[in-house]
Structures are given as structure tokens and as C-alpha cells.
Scaffold this active site. Structure first.
Site, PDB file in Angstrom:
ATOM      1  N   ASP A   9     -15.093  19.591 -28.389  1.00  0.00           N
ATOM      2  CA  ASP A   9     -15.998  18.452 -28.356  1.00  0.00           C
ATOM      3  C   ASP A   9     -17.039  18.695 -29.451  1.00  0.00           C
ATOM      4  O   ASP A   9     -17.177  19.786 -29.989  1.00  0.00           O
ATOM      5  CB  ASP A   9     -16.626  18.283 -26.957  1.00  0.00           C
ATOM      6  CG  ASP A   9     -17.113  16.845 -26.763  1.00  0.00           C
ATOM      7  OD1 ASP A   9     -17.294  16.133 -27.765  1.00  0.00           O
ATOM      8  OD2 ASP A   9     -17.339  16.437 -25.609  1.00  0.00           O
TER       9      ASP A   9
HETATM   10  C1  BGC Z   1     -18.178  13.128 -26.660  1.00  0.00           C
HETATM   11  C2  BGC Z   1     -16.706  12.926 -26.914  1.00  0.00           C
HETATM   12  C3  BGC Z   1     -16.512  12.154 -28.195  1.00  0.00           C
HETATM   13  C4  BGC Z   1     -17.205  12.884 -29.326  1.00  0.00           C
HETATM   14  C5  BGC Z   1     -17.065  12.204 -30.669  1.00  0.00           C
HETATM   15  C6  BGC Z   1     -18.886  13.717 -27.862  1.00  0.00           C
HETATM   16  O1  BGC Z   1     -20.260  13.772 -27.654  1.00  0.00           O
HETATM   17  O2  BGC Z   1     -18.373  13.949 -25.531  1.00  0.00           O
HETATM   18  O3  BGC Z   1     -16.122  12.253 -25.842  1.00  0.00           O
HETATM   19  O4  BGC Z   1     -15.155  11.970 -28.457  1.00  0.00           O
HETATM   20  O5  BGC Z   1     -18.589  12.996 -29.020  1.00  0.00           O
HETATM   21  O6  BGC Z   1     -17.798  11.047 -30.727  1.00  0.00           O
END
Ligand code: BGC
Length: 694
Positions: A249
Site C-alpha cells: 500500500d
Molecule cells: C489506499 C489504497 C489505494 C492507494 C493508492 C492507499 O492509501 O489504502 O487502497 O489503492 O492509496 O491510491
């Protein structure tokens, strides 16, 4: 002879999924040759994103023109393609409420196609963290509180989307508190982890061939998921046979260099902070990281690129984005997701006749309430509000709008009053601390977890004052999860859960209220009478113990009666199930049940199969969903629904043996229309060698 339909047809669901049927040996041979030809610098380039901010919604990772290696181009989901304007579908929980796997496959196809048309090749969806508690800020992104239901919806979505692009089910694993997500530890015993929080991830990997998996920010049993060897290597790869890549993530998902890579993390996103040249070289020099491990991580990212033949993925025409077919699909999904919760004296559907005057109340009636504005923030070029949807639908009846500051005393002059109330992105959603600070007066994410499940006071007051003046009050609720309604439910005649219904939501809600569409959605989350019926909930806790039971299982075990049970939803017609037959097969059971529409209107119902183990020697949920099928029937129509149940779905995880076991005990298969409405059953005993009907 009545027709027979299959509740879950794997052949149809997985059709066209490019992630299935990969010739592993052939890809591996090409991969070995490629990796062996690459320098260390080239390998390092493949294990990280290229820049912190997306370019036109695309996050780039890896890629090398001189070697003809394309970059990953990742696009957020899960309610649409997050690149410019795209089709904003109803949120995940709404789609969960359809209990319609074939429909969810089509949503996956549509979102995957839009991502591909915008140049993306990895869709950062679906979100499949289980709703342990409905107050989770990102509840709207996920499908369910139930692992079986979650798994079925997720594999359908993935197989649809992977006709076009890779997917990345997220967040692995047990990410279910938002405000403390960067630090909290989900403390989960092995049996609970394998039976409750992981089965849907396993299905995504094994059945749907998900090309990648995104790790979670939080810790699992004290170790960050991004550097959790048990999770990323032993479970995901050794046990499940995952051949794809794991990306972290964003920003805080990778916490270390050597520890993360050694544990099985392949790709740091969105850029190489911990996987920078310097840090990797330093780790190799220090002896904490080997070149072989680096090669392995890069190799997994490259495996996906080769297996998917990324260089030759077709680029669809740009005009597929928000094309008429996708808009029609968004409307169909919204209609099928709406859950009719109360319909006293059959106040719904309303009739569109010249003698009728309706009032519609509430600011939410006039806005595009699409849900979260964090990473799942997808907007469309046009969104129909509920007020606009009803205005466009009505031909004869009169409609008057009142906003929340208008005097509502005249509501008694109308035949019925529709109150649109609920939540917005201000009340729930992804919690992004930097955006949080800047959020005042902006469009950024402000959500986070909900501490309580009641409506904001202003919304409750709106319902109460409308109900006190109106002759009939119909409440349309918007929100991403369970909302407590018990305090005011008796004051209203009708209640409809519309979730965040996407760009076509206004039309869908109008069609349901005025009977153009017969509602068929069912609750994928239990609506309690009070917060305390769910597991303890503390949105500041840094250590959250996860017991075996939550949601409807917990309430049934505690003999707590929720306000609306899991799987519940009303219809404008009635259904009956009869004649359950159960046949034992080589790998499990084949259940057949006759479903009849006994009412006077075309409609659909969700037939649900729950399993109980009454004389089990271990803790079990009193009922566990193990199958479901959506059945649409004309008035008086009848069909046979066939549900396949595998022995594997009846096993429990034996912590000592670290393996799955079928317990010697009785298994009671019950069929009905919700977790609290099971009318047919058949009990079978397993004696260690075979099955007998009892
Ligand atoms: C989120 C993810 C997301 C990523 C990219 C993160 O903060 O938890 O679900 O895909 O950001 O935007």
C-alpha cells in the site's frame, strides 16, 4: 419440469479471465532468461513505483524501454476507473447487496475496460477487507461482513476485470480500522485468520488468478503486513500457490528495505523510498539482503508482465469510458442494490397518478452523493440526484422539494413525503491525515471511521420532523454500511437503503420508489439495534483482538436480535422455497430447491444456504453462509435453483495440524431468504470416512 439455474456457474464467471490458464512453465523459462540477462540496477528498477503522484490517474512502476519491459500502470478502484471522469458505479457494499455474481462480473468487465482505455494495466481493486465492524471508514468499498459472500463477489469482479487488466485485491490482510490503520495491530489467532479473514483472498488467488495482491498498512499480530513473512510468503505463496506480485500500500505500506523484501514484498508503491538504490545497496553490503532475494522480487513483477504479455494488451477505444452500456449497467446495479427494509401497509410503491402530491425533503436529495473522496474517489461527467431522478420519472403526480431549512409544517398536505437522509464523505471514508488537515472547505477526504452507527443529529431531526407532519413518510437512506435506525424506525412507514448508488442512483431510487423496479437487494451487513450488538469498537485502539465471531454469527451466538439481519430485504412480491433435495457428490453436495414467485409482480429474490454444526466440538458460528443465488421470476413463475457446496467449505482450520479438517459431526444445511429466515433444512453426518443423511 421446471428450469434449473446454477447459483454460481464457474465457467461463466471465469470466462475470458487472462489470469487463468497461464502456461507457467513457458513463462518461467522466458522469465529465467530475462532475469539472468538483467543488471542489478535494472532489477532494482522493477521493484518500485516511479513517482509519488499519479500521472492522469496512472501510477507507474518498473519498465525499461531498452529491454522492452513495459511499466505497470496502476489505477485505483473499486467504484470505477479513477482516471478523470469515468463511470461511477455504486460502491462495493451496494454491489454486495445485489448478491448477484453475474452482475458483479459485468461490473468488473466494465471497470477493467475503462481502465484499459485510459492506458492502465493494473486495477487497484477489489477492496475485500471483511467488515468486522460496520463502523469501518472504508466499509463502502468492500462487499460484506461475511467471508463466503465476499469471496464469491470478489472472484466474479476479478474474473470480469481480468478480461482486460490485472487486478489487485486489497489490503492483505485484516485492514478493518481506518483511523489507526498505519499503526494498529490486528491480533488474530490462526484459526480465525484462516477461516474468517483470509478465505476470500485465497479464492481471489486460487479461483480467479488475481495477478497481484496489495498488502495492508496495519500490523498483523504485531508485525507490519508489508513485512510479514507468514502472510506474504508462507500463506500466500507456499500454501496458496500465488504466482503474482505483491505491491505495498502507498507510502507507509513498505516500512523497511531488507525486512520487507525478505518477507516477500515485491514492489514498493508509489515510489522507491525504502527500495531506493542506496538502501538496497546498503542492505546487500550489510548482508541483510541477498541478490537472490532481489532477483526473486523483480522476477515476480516481471512474471506478471510476461504472463500477461503486457506489450500486446489491446488498448480499447477511449469512448468506452462512460459509454451507454456502462451507464445502463450502473443503473441496473444501483436498482438491484437497493434494499427495501420497511414497507408498512404496503406504502410502497408510490403511484404516479394525477391525484397524487408528493413532497421530497432533505439536502441529500439534490446532490451527487457518490461516497468516499479518498483513493476510491471516482466521479462521472453526469450524475443524477434523487430529486432529479424522480422529477424526470413522474408524468402525472406533483412533486415539491423542501430543503432542510424549510418549514415542514405543510407536509401534511401531501400524500407522502420522501426524506432523503444519511451520510456523505464527510462522515465516513478513507482517512488520509494530510488531506484531513487541508480538508476544510475543499473536496478532499475527511471520512475516517464512524465512532457510532447513528445518523448525524441533523439527519435524525430531519426525519423526525418530517414524520411528525407527513401523512406517510418514506426514508431513503444513503451511506456505506450499517446505520442505526431503531430510534426513529417506528415513526416512518417506508425505509429504503440506497447506499452510495453511483452516477445513475437518482434514476434507480425513483424506479424502486415508484414500482418501475421491484427491489431485490439484501443486506450484506447486519443492521443492529445498537452498536453494542456488534464486536467492541474503539477507533483509537492500537491493538484489536479479533475473536472467531463477529457480525450475524456473533449476534446469533449471543441470542441478540438485530434490527435487520444479514441477508434481509423485502420485495413488492412474495417468494416461496419448497422441495429441498440434497445429493452427496464426490467433492461435497448438490442442493436443489424449487423457488416460486407467489405474488403478482415480477421480482427477484436471493436464496441463501447456511450451514450449522449443532454437535461440533469446537466453536462455530450458529449459521454460516455457504451458498446463495439470485432468482428472478415472473408472477407465478417457478425455477429450480442448484447450489453446489464443497466439502472444503465445511472444513475448519486445525491450528495444531496447521491444516484444514472435516470434523466428525452433523452438518445441517438450511435454506431461506435471510440469516434469520430459514425454512427448509437437511442434516447430514460425517463419520470420518463418508456421509449419511439423517
Ligand atoms: C489506499 C489504497 C489505494 C492507494 C493508492 C492507499 O492509501 O489504502 O487502497 O489503492 O492509496 O491510491
Amino acid at each position: 419440469m421446471t428450469d434449473t439455474i446454477l447459483a454460481f456457474d464457474p465457467v461463466a464467471i471465469h470466462a475470458g479471465n487472462r489470469g487463468l490458464g497461464i502456461d507457467h512453465d513457458a513463462v518461467q523459462a522466458r522469465l529465467d532468461a530475462l532475469v539472468n540477462s538483467m543488471t542489478l540496477a535494472q532489477l532494482i528498477n522493477e521493484i518500485r513505483g516511479l513517482q509519488p503522484q499519479p500521472l492522469a490517474g496512472l501510477y507507474f512502476a518498473g519498465g525499461d524501454e531498452s529491454l522492452q519491459i513495459p511499466p505497470f500502470k496502476m489505477v485505483d478502484g473499486p467504484r470505477g476507473a479513477r482516471t478523470g471522469k469515468a463511470t461511477a458505479f455504486p460502491v462495493g457494499i451496494a454491489r454486495g447487496a445485489t448478491f448477484d455474481v453475474e452482475l458483479e462480473r459485468r461490473v468488473g468487465l466494465a471497470i477493467g475496460l475503462e481502465v484499459a482505455a485510459r492506458g492502465g494495466n493494473v486495477l487497484l481493486a477489489p477492496t475485500i477487507n471483511l467488515l468486522r465492524h460496520p463502523g469501518w471508514g472504508r466499509a463502502q468499498e468492500t462487499y460484506s461482513e461475511d467471508p463466503f459472500h465476499m469471496g464469491a463477489m470478489a472472484v466474479a469482479f476479478i474474473s470480469g476485470a481480468q478480461n482486460h487488466v490485472m487486478t489487485s485485491p486489497k489490503h492483505f490482510a485484516v485492514n478493518n480500522v481506518e483511523n489507526t490503520r498505519f499503526e494498529m495491530s490486528a491480533n488474530v489467532p490462526a484459526r480465525v485468520l484462516h477461516e474468517v479473514y483470509l478465505p476470500h483472498f485465497k479464492r481471489c488467488v486460487q479461483e480467479a488468478g488475481a495477478a497481484s495482491v496489495m498488502s495492508a498498512y496495519n500490523k498483523l499480530n504485531g508485525t507490519y503486513c508489508g513485512e510479514h513473512a507468514e502472510l506474504l510468503t508462507h500463506i500466500l505463496r507456499d500454501d496458496w500457490g500465488f504466482k503474482g506480485f505483491v505491491e505495498s500500500d502507498w507510502f507507509l505500506g513498505t516500512r523497511s528495505t531488507a525486512a520487507a523484501l525478505n518477507a516477500g514484498m515485491d514492489l514498493e508503491m508509489p515510489a522507491g523510498f525504502r527500495f531506493s538504490d542506496e538502501k538496497i545497496h546498503a542492505a546487500i553490503t550489510a548482508g541483510t539482503l541477498t541478490e537472490a532475494t532481489l532477483r526473486q522480487a523483480a522476477g515476480r513483477a516481471l512474471y506478471a508482465k510476461l504472463a500477461w504479455d503486457l506489450n500486446s494488451l489491446p488498448m480499447p477505444d477511449a469512448n468506452v469510458v462512460e459509454c451507454p452500456a456502462h451507464i445502463a449497467l450502473a443503473r441496473e446495479v444501483a436498482e438491484k442494490s437497493i434494499v427495501l427494509l420497511k414497507n408498512a401497509a404496503r406504502c410502497l410503491p408510490l403511484s404516479d397518478t394525477v391525484d397524487k402530491r408528493y413532497a421530497i425533503v432533505g439536502d441529500l436529495a439534490t446532490i451527487a452523493n457518490l461516497g468516499d473522496r479518498g483513493s476510491s474517489f471516482v466521479t462521472s461527467s453526469d450524475t443524477t440526484s434523487i430529486l432529479s431522478g424522480i422529477t424526470q420519472l413522474l408524468q402525472r403526480a406533483e412533486l415539491t422539494y423542501f430543503n432542510s431549512s424549510d418549514n415542514l409544517q405543510s407536509l401534511g398536505d401531501f400524500d407522502a413525503c420522501i426524506v432523503v437522509a444519511g451520510l456523505t464523505y464527510l462522515d465516513e471514508g478513507e482517512f488520509i491525515p494530510t488531506q484531513q488537515q487541508e480538508a476544510e472547505g475543499s473536496d478532499l477526504a475527511r471520512g475516517g471511521d464512524r465512532e457510532v452507527l447513528t445518523l448525524p443529529e441533523s439527519q435524525r431531526q430531519l426525519i423526525e420532523s418530517a414524520a411528525c407532519h407527513a401523512r406517510k413518510t418514506i426514508v431513503v437512506l444513503e451511506g456505506g454500511s450499517a446505520i442505526e435506525v431503531t430510534d426513529w424506525l417506528d415513526l416512518v412507514d417506508g425505509l429504503v437503503m440506497a447506499w452510495y448508488p453511483g452516477r445513475e442512483g437518482g434514476h434507480a431510487v425513483s424506479n424502486v420508489l415508484f414500482g418501475v423496479t421491484n427491489p431485490s437487494g439484501r443486506l450484506p451487513v447486519t443492521i443492529p439495534t445498537h452498536l453494542d450488538q456488534h464486536v467492541p469498537w474503539d477507533i483509537t485502539s492500537l491493538n484489536v483482538d479479533h475473536d472467531y465471531l463477529h457480525g450475524y454469527g456473533l449476534m446469533q451466538a449471543n441470542q441478540e436480535i438485530p434490527q435487520f439481519p444479514f441477508g434481509f430485504g423485502l420485495s413488492y412480491t412474495r417468494f416461496d422455497v419448497q422441495g429441498l433435495t440434497v445429493d452427496s457428490t464426490d467433492s461435497g453436495f448438490c442442493l436443489r430447491v424449487n423457488v416460486t414467485n407467489t405474488g403478482a409482480t415480477l421480482g427477484a429474490t436471493i436464496v441463501q444456504l447456511y450451514v450449522a454444526c449443532p454437535n461440533s466440538s469446537i466453536l462455530r458460528a450458529p449459521q454460516q453462509l455457504k451458498g446463495f443465488g439470485r432468482v428472478e421470476l415472473a408472477a407465478a413463475g417457478e425455477v429450480t435453483l442448484l447450489i453446489n457446496l464443497s466439502n472444503a467449505d465445511l472444513c475448519f482450520y486445525d491450528e495444531l495440524a496447521r491444516d484444514w479438517r472435516l470434523e466428525v459431526c452433523d452438518y445441517c444445511f438450511s435454506i431461506g431468504f435471510s440469516s434469520a429466515d430459514l425454512t427448509l433444512s437437511s442434516t447430514w453426518s460425517f463419520d470420518g470416512a463418508g456421509w449419511q443423511a439423517r
